[in-house]
Design an enzyme around this catalytic site. Structure first.
Site, PDB file in Angstrom:
ATOM      1  N   GLU A  37     -47.215  42.115 108.539  1.00 56.80           N
ATOM      2  CA  GLU A  37     -47.387  43.244 107.617  1.00 56.80           C
ATOM      3  C   GLU A  37     -48.595  44.085 108.022  1.00 56.80           C
ATOM      4  OE1 GLU A  37     -47.069  44.171 102.848  1.00 56.80           O
ATOM      5  OE2 GLU A  37     -47.780  42.205 103.477  1.00 56.80           O
ATOM      6  N   HIS A  67     -50.356  48.632 106.692  1.00 52.07           N
ATOM      7  CA  HIS A  67     -50.461  48.132 105.318  1.00 52.07           C
ATOM      8  C   HIS A  67     -51.081  49.269 104.500  1.00 52.07           C
ATOM      9  CE1 HIS A  67     -51.902  45.372 101.987  1.00 52.07           C
ATOM     10  NE2 HIS A  67     -50.601  45.176 102.031  1.00 52.07           N
ATOM     11  N   HIS A  93     -39.376  40.107 101.730  1.00 50.64           N
ATOM     12  CA  HIS A  93     -40.841  40.010 101.769  1.00 50.64           C
ATOM     13  C   HIS A  93     -41.350  39.051 100.705  1.00 50.64           C
ATOM     14  CE1 HIS A  93     -44.692  41.695 103.171  1.00 50.64           C
ATOM     15  NE2 HIS A  93     -45.105  41.413 101.949  1.00 50.64           N
ATOM     16  N   ASP A  99     -41.405  40.871  96.988  1.00 49.85           N
ATOM     17  CA  ASP A  99     -42.870  40.854  97.116  1.00 49.85           C
ATOM     18  C   ASP A  99     -43.508  39.797  96.235  1.00 49.85           C
ATOM     19  OD1 ASP A  99     -45.267  41.568  98.261  1.00 49.85           O
ATOM     20  OD2 ASP A  99     -45.553  43.378  97.076  1.00 49.85           O
ATOM     21  N   HIS A 153     -44.859  50.659 103.157  1.00 47.64           N
ATOM     22  CA  HIS A 153     -46.305  50.922 103.219  1.00 47.64           C
ATOM     23  C   HIS A 153     -46.679  52.159 104.020  1.00 47.64           C
ATOM     24  CE1 HIS A 153     -48.370  47.730 101.037  1.00 47.64           C
ATOM     25  NE2 HIS A 153     -47.505  46.860 101.531  1.00 47.64           N
ATOM     26  N   ASP A 164     -45.075  36.763 100.041  1.00 42.18           N
ATOM     27  CA  ASP A 164     -46.444  36.546 100.519  1.00 42.18           C
ATOM     28  C   ASP A 164     -46.961  35.131 100.275  1.00 42.18           C
ATOM     29  OD1 ASP A 164     -47.715  38.923 101.763  1.00 42.18           O
ATOM     30  OD2 ASP A 164     -47.092  39.910  99.915  1.00 42.18           O
ATOM     31  N   HIS A 207     -39.891  46.046 101.499  1.00 40.75           N
ATOM     32  CA  HIS A 207     -40.174  45.970 100.061  1.00 40.75           C
ATOM     33  C   HIS A 207     -40.650  47.336  99.560  1.00 40.75           C
ATOM     34  CE1 HIS A 207     -43.938  45.055 102.080  1.00 40.75           C
ATOM     35  NE2 HIS A 207     -44.635  44.963 100.974  1.00 40.75           N
TER      36      HIS A 207
END
Length: 396
Positions: A127, A154, A22, A324, A195, A24, A216
């Site tokens: 996500e 999420h 993961h 992450d 999540h 971003d 993650h």
């Protein structure tokens, strides 16, 4: 870490590079420069702005990256879908701009081929189930565009699944949520349980016929945060075949940071910012709070403690790494950006992890789990067609 373990870590990563679950970067590019890749040219070091660029991916021994095509969970309906498409387009732009370093990978075999070429295999993960707007056809479209996992939620609940950081809604997965899992299995899209609420984790494990991932997430027994994985769920991974990918986010791995973050988040809201906002203005508020309230510091050792526990509970065949980066404001000492993975591998070598075990952690487990999902999909597609079920029909 010793100089010997540091060199041994780099040597291992040359043969078995990191598959990171993961990152971003696409959202950071959207938030900072609205996808202007000239303004954030990741061929050059972007340390003032980003955790991620090609020089540091190379230095960190990254061989495959799941790029998150995350959109905020307060986006809904067509807005969420179109924003997800823009995120996918960002990844495609990156692949087109940096072909010597990045190459698309859609299968486990692709990942191995790209590694053999010395490039970084690039995959995508959506996500949050809000990205499909309650549509199984949209789910299939995302798969056709290259998305190879979807995190079921999420930070907020959706109509068919409960999030770890929201109040219970449907009690885990609804009937439609279970159908989403089954359709992901049929497509070959990995079910990602980062999540989600523990009830959702358990329901998904009951519903799936393919291995799952946690792209993650860390251990709840080591750090009691709802984003982490309870031991009873980790214990189910060997039977499922899935992989739990440890994350580095301090507020998920260090208990003192959990408590500090709760206070920092409240301060952000008091100043009119979303608690996940990483814009320059929001970060000024963060820094002012931190000056008055020193932030507890996670370290490489903190993350290694989670991996030790996760290996003990789930087994070495069922763990991985999902840092992450560019999705968090803070990082542990020694893991400040994507160049830091060798520090974690060196720490694990110093703790007595074997090279065989580390090869599974960094590369082999993640490749295996994607391949296993492909095998399940091949079998399912031979026995049934696409589902056209609706949330209205299944959930009422």
């Amino acid at each position: 870490m010793t100089p010997a373990s540091s060199e041994a870590a780099r040597e291992l990563l040359r043969e078995f590079p990191v598959v990171d679950g993961h990152n971003d970067l696409p959202w950071a590019l959207r938030a900072q420069v609205r996808y202007d890749l000239d303004a954030r040219d990741i061929a050059a070091h972007q340390g003032a702005h980003l955790h991620t660029d090609i020089p540091r991916l190379r230095a960190g021994g990254v061989g495959a990256q799941f790029w998150s095509v995350y959109v905020r969970s307060d986006y809904a309906g067509d807005k969420a879908v179109s924003a997800t498409l823009e995120q996918i387009d960002c990844v495609r732009q990156l692949l087109a701009r940096y072909p010597d370093d990045l190459r698309s990978a859609l299968t486990a075999a692709d990942m191995e081929a790209v590694r053999a070429e010395g490039r970084i295999a690039s995959l995508m993960g959506a996500e949050g189930g809000h990205s499909i707007a309650n549509s199984l056809a949209t789910l299939r479209a995302l798969y056709a565009l290259g998305v190879r996992y979807m995190t079921l939620t999420h930070n907020d609940n959706i109509a068919w699944a409960d999030s770890a950081t929201d109040e219970p809604g449907v009690g885990g997965l609804s009937a439609f949520g279970r159908e989403v899992v089954r359709e992901m299995n049929r497509e070959g899209m990995l079910v990602d349980l980062s999540h989600v609420a523990a009830t959702t984790m358990r329901d998904a494990l009951d519903a799936t016929s393919a291995p799952v991932i946690f792209s993650h997430s860390s251990s709840r027994a080591v750090c009691d945060h709802p984003r982490n994985i309870p031991d009873d769920v980790l214990e189910r991974l060997p039977g499922n075949g899935g992989v739990a990918m440890v994350t580095f986010v301090p507020k998920f791995v260090l208990q003192a940071a959990v408590d500090w973050t709760a206070a920092a988040d409240e301060n952000m809201r008091a100043h009119g910012f979303h608690h996940l906002d990483t814009t320059a203005e929001a970060m000024k508020v963060h820094r002012a709070f931190e000056e008055s309230n020193p932030r507890p510091i996670a370290t490489v050792s903190t993350v290694a403690d989670h991996l030790d526990h996760m290996r003990d509970v789930a087994g070495v065949d069922h763990i991985g790494i999902g840092g992450d980066y560019d999705g968090t404001a803070f990082t542990p000492d020694g893991l400040g950006d994507v160049s830091g993975y060798p520090n974690l591998i060196a720490e694990l070598l110093d703790r007595g992890w074997s090279k065989t075990d580390l090869a599974k952690l960094t590369w082999q487990n993640a490749v295996r789990v994607l391949g296993a999902a492909e095998d399940v999909a091949r079998d399912l597609q031979a026995t049934r067609g696409p589902s056209n079920a609706t949330i209205e029909a299944l959930d009422g």
